[in-house]
Design a protein around this motif. Structure first.
Motif, PDB file in Angstrom:
ATOM      1  N   LYS A 322       0.830  -1.203   0.000  1.00  0.00           N
ATOM      2  CA  LYS A 322       0.000   0.000   0.000  1.00  0.00           C
ATOM      3  C   LYS A 322       0.867   1.256   0.000  1.00  0.00           C
ATOM      4  O   LYS A 322       1.988   1.263   0.492  1.00  0.00           O
ATOM      5  N   ASN A 323       0.312   2.315  -0.573  1.00  0.00           N
ATOM      6  CA  ASN A 323       0.946   3.633  -0.612  1.00  0.00           C
ATOM      7  C   ASN A 323       2.253   3.619  -1.406  1.00  0.00           C
ATOM      8  O   ASN A 323       3.182   4.371  -1.113  1.00  0.00           O
ATOM      9  N   ASN A 324       2.315   2.745  -2.408  1.00  0.00           N
ATOM     10  CA  ASN A 324       3.444   2.705  -3.343  1.00  0.00           C
ATOM     11  C   ASN A 324       3.128   3.545  -4.577  1.00  0.00           C
ATOM     12  O   ASN A 324       1.988   3.938  -4.809  1.00  0.00           O
ATOM     13  N   THR A 325       4.180   3.789  -5.354  1.00  0.00           N
ATOM     14  CA  THR A 325       4.038   4.395  -6.674  1.00  0.00           C
ATOM     15  C   THR A 325       4.763   3.504  -7.676  1.00  0.00           C
ATOM     16  O   THR A 325       5.940   3.187  -7.484  1.00  0.00           O
ATOM     17  N   LEU A 338       2.549   6.337 -14.587  1.00  0.00           N
ATOM     18  CA  LEU A 338       2.785   6.061 -13.173  1.00  0.00           C
ATOM     19  C   LEU A 338       1.455   6.031 -12.442  1.00  0.00           C
ATOM     20  O   LEU A 338       0.500   6.712 -12.814  1.00  0.00           O
ATOM     21  N   ILE A 339       1.408   5.214 -11.394  1.00  0.00           N
ATOM     22  CA  ILE A 339       0.199   5.069 -10.582  1.00  0.00           C
ATOM     23  C   ILE A 339       0.588   5.155  -9.121  1.00  0.00           C
ATOM     24  O   ILE A 339       1.451   4.403  -8.654  1.00  0.00           O
ATOM     25  N   GLY A 340      -0.017   6.072  -8.415  1.00  0.00           N
ATOM     26  CA  GLY A 340       0.106   6.136  -6.973  1.00  0.00           C
ATOM     27  C   GLY A 340      -1.172   5.644  -6.341  1.00  0.00           C
ATOM     28  O   GLY A 340      -2.257   6.072  -6.707  1.00  0.00           O
ATOM     29  N   TYR A 341      -1.062   4.727  -5.387  1.00  0.00           N
ATOM     30  CA  TYR A 341      -2.254   4.102  -4.815  1.00  0.00           C
ATOM     31  C   TYR A 341      -2.018   3.786  -3.343  1.00  0.00           C
ATOM     32  O   TYR A 341      -0.876   3.718  -2.880  1.00  0.00           O
ATOM     33  N   GLY A 342      -3.093   3.588  -2.612  1.00  0.00           N
ATOM     34  CA  GLY A 342      -2.982   3.205  -1.206  1.00  0.00           C
ATOM     35  C   GLY A 342      -4.177   3.661  -0.412  1.00  0.00           C
ATOM     36  O   GLY A 342      -5.254   3.912  -0.952  1.00  0.00           O
ATOM     37  N   ASP A 343      -3.978   3.797   0.916  1.00  0.00           N
ATOM     38  CA  ASP A 343      -5.066   4.224   1.794  1.00  0.00           C
ATOM     39  C   ASP A 343      -4.773   5.542   2.496  1.00  0.00           C
ATOM     40  O   ASP A 343      -5.548   5.987   3.331  1.00  0.00           O
ATOM     41  N   ASN A 344      -3.627   6.172   2.170  1.00  0.00           N
ATOM     42  CA  ASN A 344      -3.269   7.435   2.816  1.00  0.00           C
ATOM     43  C   ASN A 344      -2.534   8.306   1.802  1.00  0.00           C
ATOM     44  O   ASN A 344      -1.392   8.029   1.425  1.00  0.00           O
TER      45      ASN A 344
END
Length: 858
Positions: A322-325, A338-344
């Motif tokens: 989580k919270n990686n790019t 590029l994709i940034g994803y996560g819960d914060n």
């Protein structure tokens, strides 16, 4: 001397000779190769490889040499101790490791300078000079000599390692003695060990120009490439945290060579100001393959490559979280996606416009919506069931009819139950949503439950495997709170979707309830037939089904062949409005009114209809499905009867209190009779014609006309009754149900006081008007008229003036004209103030006063 010792001495001598021969051959070949700059890189790489063999032999030499063992052990111990100390410093802190590397850069530089001065045949060697210049100009060396120099990336790349190895080889080759050879070898080995831990890390700032000639990616850096998309990412699973992959998609119509591309990952930020670690999942040197037009390319962890048949794999030691790019780059280093994803959001290093955020990624993958790219991670992706596709999968183009249903709000849902004694109709009304796309791939689905938690339960149910019928309806037999339309006896298919702002209506006949409950909740949503996870949120409404449908009783009817003789009733309920539409029963109705100031229980009452041949049929009774039983009509309230549960009048839906059978439609030359529990007709009404646009309405008072029906007497109930057709007038339909209450006059209501001049100061003409109260009959009523010139004493007006009092008529506007009233005869004395004159009208029934009203001049 033993034979064994002699053998060892011979072996040692042979090893020494072998080492020296190899060393001088190597040294001479290297020096010869240095004379050509074109062969510099190849010779140095060969030197590194060859030196590995030499160092191995040298180790054996150390172990076997009797003469130099002590000296070698001391030197070896010193170097090993030095190496261990520096390795500890590296493992403790990466910055310290870098400092160690800088130290050895300085050592290399010093040795190069020493060898340049001490070796005559290397004095003018251009390659050696180039190596010295490279180190002097390198960012590492500059940082060592200038601590304030800024180096933006402290990590090594494979290109950096190659350059350092070349320089290290030069130092070894140009050493002037065996001792230098040994010491420089250990310096070289430590430097290489220090850097190898960072072998795949990125540092474009220290790539030497010496390595460009052998860069296999150089030819790809100048090529033009179209955009490749990251189409899917999976990184969490409850049963296997290493179950992960990254899927690429080619949205173009050309095949693309992926040689020398690269894939990177930025870890989660520790705080808002931190720079996260970067991992080269696949460096350019290991990236290869082609991606076909409108096709996929799958990159997995090495642990899942076999499971998903990945096209490429990165090391199992790397992982996504989580919270990686995730960053995809072209050979020239340009970011292509590029994709940034996560819960914060605060922990995500980079993203396009907005990151994709969710609080639960387990057993789902992040997928690109319809393989399209708007440059916004939040809008372009959603969570779905994993669907990895590699380069062998068939091509797939974006759908032209795609609608992101998660962005559509269905708005308000209305549910109606329209019931008569023949059938019950379920009706759903929904406003359709705007879109320029029209497709049959979108249908409505319906969930029905007895639970008010239908939204929460429905979401949980839709996240599991469901059965869907051919018309798109949800078939759920496993959860008892849900029911399908088939459980209500319906054979209809749900409505088709529309996206044109119109009102969508769905009607179906239902014949039963799936339970004894009468309250049901309905949740409707729009579903994509080609993608079960693409759907709208729920629109929810509830309705109550008729008791007789959910708890049926035997239907019984009673038929009368003749009317009952009218009789005087002690309690009267009136037929107050009737609408008759010839040729159809739609929006016909019958309205009743309670003119009493007490509630009336209608148990045992009946409503009969007589056709043109005077044959009676029962519309409502205690033995029909819809009954008068247990109905209590409140004072001055209405009761609305129709063949449907809802009337549409003047664009408004009006709820009906009691529903009768469709077969009891009304027609011209019909009549109605309301019969009480003693079989006495308390009211009846006949008509000779029908009017599609008007209804028969009972007057409020005798002077009510169509012109003043909705103006002068709006707040009065419909109670004027003389048992005559003239009691009704044709007006615009105005049905009123049991929620409406309008009182009627039970006492005299003053209407007006008029004073007329009589051309005489002593004589007056006065006109009094009033509305009479409601009574069941008009017999034995009389008026009496009185006057007073003070507050307390009233006297009969008989003989004081001329007047004739009217006959009493209930709910009538009545008046009396008093003429030639001699004001001098009313008082004793010479003066009289007309403002002091009061007139009183009293109403008597059988000599009992029941009401009065007092008039005075304003």
């Amino acid at each position: 001397m033993t034979k064994e010792l002699i053998t060892k001495i011979i072996i040692v001598i042979l090893l020494i000779v072998n080492i020296n021969v190899f060393y001088f051959i190597f040294r001479n070949n290297a020096i010869k190769n240095f004379s050509s700059n074109d062969n510099l890189i190849a010779s140095l790489i060969d030197a590194e490889s060859y030196f590995s063999t030499v160092s191995s032999n040298f180790t054996n030499y150390q172990k076997l040499s009797l003469d130099k063992q002590k000296e070698d052990n001391e030197n070896n111990l010193s170097n090993k101790k030095y190496l261990a100390n520096n390795k500890t410093r590296y493992n403790t802190n990466q910055e310290q490791s870098l400092d160690s590397g800088l130290f050895y850069f300085e050592e290399i530089r010093k040795n190069l300078l020493i060898n340049k001065q001490s070796s005559n045949f290397l004095q003018n060697n251009q390659s050696l000079n180039a190596n010295i210049d490279f180190i002097n100009q390198s960012q590492f060396f500059n940082k060592a000599n200038n601590p304030s120099a800024e180096i933006t990336n402290l990590q090594f790349s494979s290109s950096s390692v190659k350059a350092i190895n070349i320089l290290s080889s030069s130092v070894i080759i140009n050493s002037s003695s065996d001792n230098n050879f040994q010491n420089n070898y250990y310096n070289y080995a430590f430097l290489k060990a220090t850097i190898s831990a960072q072998d795949d890390k990125k540092n474009d700032n220290i790539v030497s120009s010496l390595s460009h000639k052998n860069d296999i990616c150089e030819a790809y850096k100048s090529k033009n490439y179209p955009k490749i998309l990251i189409s899917e990412i999976k990184f969490e699973a409850k049963d296997n945290p290493d179950d992960e992959y990254i899927e690429l998609y080619n949205p173009t119509d050309i095949e693309i060579d992926l040689t020398c591309w690269s894939l990177e990952k930025y870890a989660s930020k520790q705080d808002s100001n931190s720079l996260p670690n970067v991992t080269i999942l696949l460096p350019a040197s290991k990236f290869n393959g082609v991606i076909r037009p409108y096709s996929f390319f799958l990159i997995t962890s090495s642990s899942t490559k076999e499971k998903y048949k990945g096209d490429l794999a990165y090391a199992q030691s790397y992982s996504l979280a989580k919270n990686n790019t995730i960053i995809l780059k072209k050979p020239n280093g340009e970011v292509v996606d590029l994709i940034g994803y996560g819960d914060n959001k605060e922990k995500i290093y980079q993203y396009e416009a907005n990151p994709f955020l969710s609080q639960n990624f387990y057993n789902k993958s992040i997928q690109r919506k319809n393989l399209q790219d708007s440059g916004n991670n939040s809008e372009d992706f959603w969570l779905k069931d994993p669907n990895p596709e590699n380069s062998t999968f068939p091509i797939r183009k974006p759908r032209e009819d795609f609608i992101d249903l998660s962005k559509i709000n269905l708005g308000q849902l209305q549910v109606f139950i329209i019931t008569n004694e023949e059938k019950t109709l379920l009706k759903l009304v929904l406003n359709s949503q705007p879109s320029n796309i029209f497709s049959s791939n979108y249908v409505y689905n319906l969930l029905i439950a007895t639970s008010a938690n239908i939204m929460r339960i429905g979401e949980n149910q839709l996240n599991t495997t469901m059965n869907v019928s051919t018309n798109g309806d949800l078939l759920d037999k496993n959860i008892s709170v849900y029911s399908h339309l088939e459980d209500f006896g319906s054979t209809s298919s749900l409505l088709l979707s529309k996206f044109d702002f119109s009102t969508t209506a769905f009607e179906t006949i239902i014949t039963k309830c799936p339970s004894t409950s009468t309250l049901y909740y309905f949740a409707i949503y729009l579903q994509d037939l080609l993608d079960k996870e693409n759907r709208t949120s729920f629109a929810i409404a509830s309705t109550t089904l008729p008791e007789h449908l959910c708890n049926p009783e035997a239907e019984e009817k009673i038929t009368f062949t003749s009317t009952t003789t009218s009789a005087t009733a002690t309690v009267k309920i009136l037929i107050s409005e009737v609408r008759v539409i010839e040729g159809t029963s739609t929006n016909e109705y019958i309205e009743l009114y309670n003119p009493n100031n007490t509630p009336i229980n209608l148990a045992g009452w009946k409503l009969l209809k007589y056709n043109s041949e005077n044959k009676a049929s029962t519309i409502i009774s205690d033995r029909t499905k819809s009954k008068f039983k247990d109905i209590t009509l409140q004072p001055f309230s209405y009761l609305l009867l129709a063949n449907t549960s809802t009337l549409l009048i003047n664009g408004k839906n009006i709820n009906v209190d009691l529903i009768y059978a469709l077969s009891n439609d009304l027609a011209k030359n019909n009549s109605l009779a309301l019969v009480n529990d003693k079989d006495v007709i308390v009211d009846q009404f006949s008509w000779d014609r029908a009017s599609d646009h008007k209804s028969y309405s009972r007057k409020k008072i005798d002077v009510t006309s169509e012109d003043n029906y909705f103006t002068d007497f709006t707040d009065l109930g419909n109670a004027y009754d003389t048992n005559n057709i003239s009691d009704f007038i044709l007006v615009d339909p105005n049905p009123q149900n049991s929620s409406i209450s309008k009182p009627i006059p039970l006492d005299i209501i003053m209407s007006n006081y008029e004073l007329e001049n009589n051309n005489s100061e002593a004589l007056l003409n006065i006109i009094l008007s009033w509305i009479t109260p409601f009574v069941y009959d008009n017999a034995n009523y009389e008026y009496r008229l009185f006057f007073a010139t003070s507050a307390d004493n009233f006297y009969s007006l008989d003989g004081k003036a001329s007047f004739v009092l009217p006959q009493f008529q209930a709910l009538s506007l009545q008046k009396v004209k008093i003429t030639n009233l001699n004001i001098n005869s009313l008082i004793s004395g010479d003066s009289f103030d007309i403002a002091e004159l009061k007139l009183k009208l009293e109403l008597y029934k059988n000599n009992n006063k029941i009401s009065e009203i007092i008039y005075r001049k304003n």
